[in-house]
Design an enzyme around this catalytic site. Structure first.
Site, short mmCIF file in Angstrom:
data_model
loop_
_atom_site.label_atom_id
_atom_site.label_comp_id
_atom_site.label_asym_id
_atom_site.label_seq_id
_atom_site.Cartn_x
_atom_site.Cartn_y
_atom_site.Cartn_z
N LEU A 59 0.86 -1.19 0.00
CA LEU A 59 0.00 0.00 0.00
C LEU A 59 0.89 1.23 0.00
O LEU A 59 1.91 1.27 0.71
CB LEU A 59 -0.90 0.02 1.24
CG LEU A 59 -2.04 -1.00 1.31
CD1 LEU A 59 -2.65 -0.99 2.70
CD2 LEU A 59 -3.10 -0.70 0.27
N ASP A 60 0.54 2.23 -0.80
CA ASP A 60 1.36 3.45 -0.78
C ASP A 60 0.97 4.32 0.41
O ASP A 60 0.04 4.01 1.16
CB ASP A 60 1.26 4.20 -2.12
CG ASP A 60 -0.16 4.68 -2.44
OD1 ASP A 60 -0.91 4.94 -1.49
OD2 ASP A 60 -0.49 4.79 -3.63
N VAL A 61 1.66 5.43 0.56
CA VAL A 61 1.52 6.23 1.79
C VAL A 61 0.16 6.91 1.89
O VAL A 61 -0.26 7.30 2.99
CB VAL A 61 2.64 7.30 1.85
CG1 VAL A 61 3.98 6.64 2.00
CG2 VAL A 61 2.62 8.19 0.62
N ARG A 198 -6.70 5.85 -8.43
CA ARG A 198 -6.91 7.29 -8.41
C ARG A 198 -7.09 7.82 -9.84
O ARG A 198 -7.90 8.72 -10.08
CB ARG A 198 -5.72 7.99 -7.74
CG ARG A 198 -5.54 7.62 -6.27
CD ARG A 198 -4.44 8.43 -5.60
NE ARG A 198 -4.21 7.93 -4.26
CZ ARG A 198 -3.23 7.09 -3.93
NH1 ARG A 198 -2.36 6.69 -4.86
NH2 ARG A 198 -3.10 6.65 -2.70
#
Length: 261
Positions: A59-61, A198
């Site tokens: 998972l990214d930040v 996104r």
């Protein structure tokens, strides 16, 4: 692990002088079991200095949710689960009316647009087009003849998926909430990144002759693991981690047997 009670030190036999009887006679030897000093914590030091931990689908930040880790032998199981190419599920929040350079609501603002003309029905139509396009991609990358008995059996078991590398594929998408300018989607996908999700929100805004940014990406399921299996930060202790491993063992075993045989 080092704070948890350790095993008792080993015992070995030593011949020690017998207690002096006080009569001035010769001192004898008696056999006695004494602890091995090499096992004493002050001599041995911490039992665990290195622990092999592997990360599953990252998972990214800017994302949150289910993040699977493998400990010790679990690293091999992580690889096996990766080879199953299991579906992951996200809830993705969006906001109509503006666009940014990184498709998130925290990015640099690029433009503002109107959104009053957008309705839930229009959004649902766009989602249906996305689902249909990705459905064709799923069948193409699965390398399965859909007219065969094998394809039918795999479809019944829910195992039609690309078993090799492929572009990101959305297997299902639906609108959970719609209240202008905000909306929330549930997306089932394979081989995705959070940045790809996104971008999907951004493209939905363009298709609706507006713009949109992503306000939240939260993974609610990763293969066999759901939010119910996840540990909160306050639960990151040995007992909770052990319980989580034991509770998930059977689910992992069943999925590996079903998919990889």
């Amino acid at each position: 692990l080092n704070v948890a009670p350790g095993r008792p030190p080993r015992q070995h036999v030593r011949f020690l002088p017998a207690p002096d009887g006080g009569d001035g006679g010769a001192t004898g030897l008696v056999a006695a079991r004494v602890p091995v000093l090499a096992d004493h914590p002050l001599v041995r030091g911490p039992r665990f200095r290195r622990l092999k931990i592997g990360a599953g689908h990252r998972l990214d930040v800017k994302a949150s949710g289910v993040f699977v880790l493998g400990i010790g032998r679990g690293n091999k199981l992580l690889t096996d689960l990766y080879n199953c190419h299991l579906t992951k599920v996200y809830t993705v929040g969006g906001l109509f009316g503006k666009a940014t350079d990184d498709f998130s609501d925290t990015g640099k603002l690029v433009e503002k647009t109107t959104f009053d003309h957008i309705t839930r029905e229009k959004l649902e139509r766009i989602l249906a087009v996305i689902h249909g396009t990705n459905r064709k991609a799923l069948l193409m990358h699965s390398n399965i003849d859909m007219k065969t008995q094998e394809a039918y059996e795999l479809a019944v078991k829910g195992l039609i998926r690309p078993m090799g590398k492929s572009p990101p594929i959305i297997t299902a998408i639906r609108c959970l909430q719609f209240m202008l300018p905000e909306f929330q989607l549930e997306i089932h996908c394979l081989h995705e990144t959070q940045q790809y999700l996104r971008k999907i929100v951004h493209e939905i805004g363009l298709e609706l002759k507006s713009s949109a940014v992503c306000t939240q990406v939260r993974r609610i399921r990763d293969g066999v693991f759901t939010l119910d299996d996840a540990l909160l930060r306050t639960q990151w202790n040995l007992q909770s981690i052990q319980s989580a491993i034991w509770d998930c063992q059977l689910k992992v075993k069943r999925e590996l047997e079903k998919t990889l045989g």
